[in-house]
Enzyme design. Structure first.
Site, PDB file in Angstrom:
ATOM      1  N   HIS A 178       0.841  -1.196   0.000  1.00 35.94           N
ATOM      2  CA  HIS A 178       0.000   0.000   0.000  1.00 35.94           C
ATOM      3  C   HIS A 178       0.882   1.254   0.000  1.00 35.94           C
ATOM      4  O   HIS A 178       0.619   2.214  -0.734  1.00 35.94           O
ATOM      5  CB  HIS A 178      -0.921   0.024   1.222  1.00 35.94           C
ATOM      6  N   HIS A 225       0.628  -2.804   9.392  1.00 36.94           N
ATOM      7  CA  HIS A 225       2.058  -2.679   9.111  1.00 36.94           C
ATOM      8  C   HIS A 225       2.770  -1.952  10.245  1.00 36.94           C
ATOM      9  O   HIS A 225       2.184  -1.089  10.904  1.00 36.94           O
ATOM     10  CB  HIS A 225       2.302  -1.908   7.810  1.00 36.94           C
TER      11      HIS A 225
END
Length: 411
Positions: A178, A225
């Site tokens: 991302h 993350h």
């Protein structure tokens, strides 16, 4: 202390899931009762690609405090391939604004955004620009997904991290694709469009900074993350841009003009997909990789057919540099109509190809298809289904839909 040891300590510090949990708390995200105690005890081995290990408190049950009505309960965001029994529960957030803001940020790296952004750019803005953005996006995402399966770092441990989504929980964590996409697309958009389009450079820089920052911060907010994953994804995307930006014109010209370009493109992308499927066991990463490669191959083949048939989508050279000053209500209305009709065609293509390819692949390779989720976890099904389906979507994007627009007078 040596430089190498300092860098190792810094990396360990940035990878600490407690830093992710601290950012979540700063943004008003709360886990269940006992979450703070779990953080003090240390992280629990979480759901990397091998699957989440169960823990007593789950992943976000709301504390039953009657005196906190401002807290808002939510369930983690999931997709059709997410296991229902993944241990995730409700979480609480004190800020709906931040939740929706970072949900928007994370959607900037999901399929819904891509199926709106790339078609709008190609049909309504500049096909020349759209093709080059897709070329860069394909390579950025492919290299990012393969790197994940080589490094094999798990997602941040939960607890202490609260998982606000479980879309990609079966994937590895390093680097954040991302963050890579959220860095590569706005920067490539700036690099490719500035000078071709008339707009202030500061506007492009601010847009790229806000876009990149929103996507990167959203991945930490969602608990998917670590800070290190996001920083690595940001730097990795810049490195790929440095390599591919100088040759993107050559690649696009090859796709358009070389006689055997479609055969080479289809073979190369299929070979890259097969290679990526050998890196690790099943995860959503493998299917996404085949999907991205199929889309890239379909767009390249559609561009080639456009060129051969003389269907000109690029603005004439004498109109450069392009300007937004010609935007009128009529032009805007036609753009929205093109997007609406075109996206419906793309979605119908996707549904039709999915209905055809999954049973066909199961029949060819003698795989039971009573449970579609299980069948799609087999390479013999997942690779052809994703590659062919999204290859046709990409081909429709570049050739079939523009032909439809020409036929109905919307070109």
């Amino acid at each position: 202390m040596s430089l190498g040891r300092r860098l190792a300590r810094l990396a360990a510090h940035l990878q600490d899931p407690c830093k992710v949990a601290a950012f979540q708390r700063l943004c008003g995200v709360e886990g269940p009762s006992g979450w703070a105690d779990a953080e003090q005890r240390g992280p629990v081995a979480n759901g990397g690609p091998a699957g989440d290990q169960a823990h007593p408190t789950g992943n976000g049950a709301m504390p039953g405090a009657a005196g906190t009505p401002q807290r808002w309960r939510r369930r983690p965001r999931r997709n059709s391939l997410t296991e229902e029994e993944d241990g995730s529960q409700e979480f609480a957030t004190r800020s709906r604004f931040l939740y929706y803001l970072f949900s928007l940020g994370t959607e900037l790296g999901n399929e819904l955004f891509y199926i709106l952004f790339f078609p709008f750019c190609i049909w309504n803005v500049d096909a020349w620009l759209g093709r080059r953005l897709i070329i860069i996006w394909v390579w950025v995402m492919y290299l990012g997904q393969c790197t994940k399966d080589v490094i094999r770092w798990p997602r941040p441990a939960s607890p202490p991290v609260v998982k606000l989504e479980v879309f990609y929980n079966s994937e590895y964590s390093m680097p954040s694709t991302h963050a890579m996409s959220g860095t590569a697309i706005p920067l490539a958009l700036l690099l490719l469009s500035y000078g071709r389009w008339q707009y202030p450079l500061m506007f492009g820089l601010i847009l790229a900074f806000c876009w990149c920052s929103l996507v990167c911060c959203s991945r930490i907010y969602m608990g998917m993350h670590s800070i290190l994953d996001v920083i690595a994804g940001f730097l990795y995307a810049i490195l790929i841009l440095v390599v591919f930006h100088p040759v993107v014109d050559l690649i696009d010209n090859f796709n358009l003009t070389y006689k055997y370009a479609p055969l080479i493109i289809i073979s190369l992308h299929l070979a890259l997909g097969i290679f990526s499927f050998t890196l690790d066991t099943w995860s959503t990463s493998r299917g996404d990789t085949a999907q991205i490669l199929g889309c890239g191959a379909g767009v390249a083949c559609g561009s080639h057919v456009n060129y051969i048939m003389g269907l000109q989508l690029d603005p004439p050279p004498n109109t450069l540099p392009l300007s937004l000053s010609s935007l009128t209500v009529t032009v805007f209305g036609k753009a929205i109509l093109r997007l609406l009709i075109g996206v419906i065609v793309l979605l119908l293509t996707k549904v039709a190809m999915k209905k055809a390819t999954i049973p066909l692949a199961c029949k060819i390779f003698c795989i039971p298809h009573d449970d579609v989720r299980k069948a799609r976890q087999r390479m013999e099904v997942e690779l052809p289904y994703r590659y062919i389906t999204y290859g046709m979507v990409g081909f429709s994007l570049m050739f079939i839909v523009p032909c439809l627009f020409h036929f109905i007078g919307l070109s």
